[in-house]
Write a protein that holds these residues in place. Structure first.
Motif, short mmCIF file in Angstrom:
data_model
loop_
_atom_site.label_atom_id
_atom_site.label_comp_id
_atom_site.label_asym_id
_atom_site.label_seq_id
_atom_site.Cartn_x
_atom_site.Cartn_y
_atom_site.Cartn_z
N GLY A 140 0.82 -1.20 0.00
CA GLY A 140 0.00 0.00 0.00
C GLY A 140 0.86 1.25 0.00
O GLY A 140 1.92 1.29 0.61
N VAL A 141 0.42 2.28 -0.72
CA VAL A 141 1.06 3.60 -0.68
C VAL A 141 0.25 4.45 0.27
O VAL A 141 -0.93 4.74 0.03
N ALA A 142 0.85 4.84 1.39
CA ALA A 142 0.12 5.50 2.47
C ALA A 142 -0.11 6.98 2.22
O ALA A 142 -1.21 7.50 2.42
N MET A 187 -1.08 1.58 7.24
CA MET A 187 -1.77 2.60 6.46
C MET A 187 -2.48 3.57 7.41
O MET A 187 -2.90 3.18 8.50
N PRO A 188 -2.63 4.83 7.01
CA PRO A 188 -3.36 5.78 7.84
C PRO A 188 -4.85 5.45 7.85
O PRO A 188 -5.39 4.87 6.90
N GLY A 305 0.37 20.31 2.39
CA GLY A 305 -0.16 19.82 1.12
C GLY A 305 0.03 18.34 0.88
O GLY A 305 0.21 17.91 -0.26
N ALA A 306 0.00 17.53 1.93
CA ALA A 306 0.19 16.08 1.78
C ALA A 306 -1.05 15.42 1.19
O ALA A 306 -2.18 15.88 1.39
N THR A 307 -0.84 14.34 0.47
CA THR A 307 -1.93 13.49 -0.01
C THR A 307 -1.91 12.20 0.77
O THR A 307 -0.85 11.58 0.93
N VAL A 308 -3.06 11.79 1.28
CA VAL A 308 -3.17 10.61 2.13
C VAL A 308 -4.15 9.61 1.52
O VAL A 308 -5.23 9.99 1.06
N ASN A 309 -3.76 8.35 1.52
CA ASN A 309 -4.62 7.30 0.97
C ASN A 309 -5.31 6.55 2.10
O ASN A 309 -4.73 5.66 2.72
N TYR A 310 -6.54 6.93 2.39
CA TYR A 310 -7.36 6.22 3.37
C TYR A 310 -8.10 5.07 2.68
O TYR A 310 -8.20 5.03 1.45
#
Length: 376
Positions: A140-142, A187-188, A305-310
Motif C-alpha cells: 500500500g502507498v500510504a 496505512m493511515p 499539502g500532503a496526499t493521504v490514501n485512506y
C-alpha cells in the motif's frame, strides 16, 4: 446541554488570548504549556518564546518568498524554533534571504518541480495491489508530500510497495535525488469512533470532536458525517446539522450549522481565552491538538499539502504532523499558540507509542463555506 457550554467544554484545552501575537504567546493555557513540556520538552518560558518566534516567522517567510520569486524552494523553522531556513535554487538570492531575516539554504530541486510532480501523482489512479498470501509483505502507498527540508518528494509506502512507489516517482518524471521512498508499517486511518462518550455524536452513533466554533456553528472533519447528518450531545440534545461535507477527495472538512437559538464561543472553561486568528504556521513549527479521546498533545508540522490514501479514498491538501491521535479525536482542533490551524483528519499510531496525524487546514474550510471564526 446548550451549544455554548458544549463548545466551552470542547475548547477547554485550546490556546488562550485575544490580542496581538506576542500577547497571545504570553498567555498560553496551562494545559497547553503542560502538553508542550511533555511532548516538546519545553518549560513555560521556552514554550511561549517559541510560539512568539514561530508567529513572527510567517511574515519573514512570506517576505523571502516574494523577494526570491521563482528561485524560492520552500521554507521551514528549525527544530527548536530559533532559526528560519529558506531554500533557494540560485545562490545569488542569498543576500535577499538574509535581508528578510532568514538563513539561506542552497538546493537543487525547485519547489515548482516537486509540487508539479505531486500534483501529477494526485491525478494517477494509484492501484493498491492486493494479495491473498498471508506471508507476503504488506502493500500500500500510504501518503506523499513535498518535504522542503530534504528538497524531495517523499512517498510513504508499506514494505511490499517500495518498488511500486519508486515506479510512481519515475512515472511523474522524478529522478534519483528528487524523491525518497520511506517505509511505514501501517496505512493511515480516519479517527471516528462508534462508542459512547462525550463530545458530539453523528446520527447518535459515531463520535467525533468539535474543531472550532464559527459564528453560525462549528467545523469538523468531513469523514465524521455527510450533509443532513445530525450532531448531538451524548444525551441526545441537538447541536446542529451537517450543512456541508467533503470526504474523500480534495478535503476532509465539514461545517455543522447549529440549532436555532444557540450561542457560540471559543472561551476556555474557567478562563477568558480566545483563538485570535488562523495564521498558518511553517514547516517545523510547534503545533498542538485537542481531541475528545486523548486531550492535548503537541509536536511539529512535518509537511504541507500532503496526499493521504485512506481506505475510503484519497484526500489531498492535508498537513502532516508528528502529533499523536486516537479514534474519537477526529475533527478536533489543531492550533499553534492562539492561531487556529485545522481539524484532525486521521493518521497512524497512537498516543502511547507515538504516531503521525494529518489535519485539514481550517482556512480552506472557512473560505469554502464562507465562515468566520468566533472571536468573542
Amino acid at each position: 446541554m446548550e451549544l455554548t457550554k458544549f463548545l466551552a467544554v470542547m475548547a477547554a484545552v485550546l490556546p488562550v488570548a485575544y490580542g496581538a501575537p506576542v500577547e497571545a504567546a504570553n498567555q498560553l493555557h496551562p494545559e497547553i504549556l503542560a502538553a508542550m513540556k511533555r511532548d516538546l520538552g519545553l518549560d513555560a518560558e521556552q514554550a511561549t518564546a517559541r510560539v512568539a518566534r514561530e508567529l513572527a516567522a510567517t511574515d519573514v517567510i512570506e517576505n523571502a518568498r516574494r523577494s526570491t520569486g521563482d528561485d524560492f524552494a520552500g521554507a521551514w523553522v528549525a527544530r527548536d524554533g530559533a532559526a528560519i531556513h529558506v531554500a533557494i535554487t540560485n545562490e545569488a538570492r542569498a543576500a535577499e534571504v538574509e535581508a528578510a531575516g532568514a538563513t539561506p539554504v542552497f538546493v537543487r530541486n525547485s519547489l515548482t518541480k516537486l509540487e508539479q510532480a505531486k500534483l501529477a501523482l494526485d491525478g494517477i489512479d494509484i492501484d493498491q495491489v492486493q494479495t491473498l498470501d498471508s506471508t507476503a509483505e504488506a502493500v500500500g502507498v500510504a501518503a506523499y508530500f513535498v518535504d522542503v527540508a530534504s528538497n524531495k518528494l517523499v512517498i510513504e509506502a508499506l514494505p511490499g510497495s517500495v518498488a511500486h512507489a519508486e515506479g510512481l516517482a519515475a512515472q511523474v518524471g522524478l529522478a534519483d535525488g528528487e524523491f525518497e521512498v520511506v517505509t511505514v508499517q501501517e496505512m493511515p486511518t480516519t479517527l471516528a469512533l462508534i462508542r459512547g462518550g462525550d463530545p458530539y455524536y453523528i446520527n447518535r452513533s459515531a463520535r467525533c470532536s468539535v474543531g472550532f466554533a464559527v459564528t453560525t456553528g462549528f467545523v469538523s472533519a468531513g469523514h465524521c458525517g455527510t450533509s443532513g447528518s445530525s450532531a448531538t450531545t451524548s444525551a441526545g440534545a441537538a447541536l446542529g446539522t451537517f450543512s456541508g461535507s467533503v470526504f474523500p477527495g480534495s478535503a476532509d472538512m465539514s461545517y455543522i450549522r447549529a440549532a436555532s437559538g444557540s450561542t457560540y464561543t471559543n472561551a476556555i472553561a474557567g478562563a477568558s481565552a480566545r483563538i485570535t486568528g488562523s495564521t498558518v504556521t511553517a514547516v517545523g513549527g510547534s503545533i498542538c491538538r485537542s481531541g475528545s479521546t486523548t486531550g492535548v498533545f503537541c509536536g511539529s508540522v512535518r509537511a504541507l499539502g500532503a496526499t493521504v490514501n485512506y481506505a475510503e479514498g484519497r484526500v489531498t491538501g492535508l498537513t502532516q504532523t508528528n502529533v499523536c491521535a486516537e479514534p474519537g479525536d477526529s475533527g478536533g482542533s489543531f492550533y499553534s499558540g492562539a492561531q487556529a490551524q485545522g481539524v484532525t483528519s486521521g493518521g497512524s499510531g497512537n498516543c502511547n507509542s507515538g504516531g503521525t496525524t494529518y489535519f485539514q487546514p481550517v482556512n480552506e474550510i472557512l473560505s469554502t463555506y464562507g465562515l468566520t471564526l468566533v472571536r468573542s
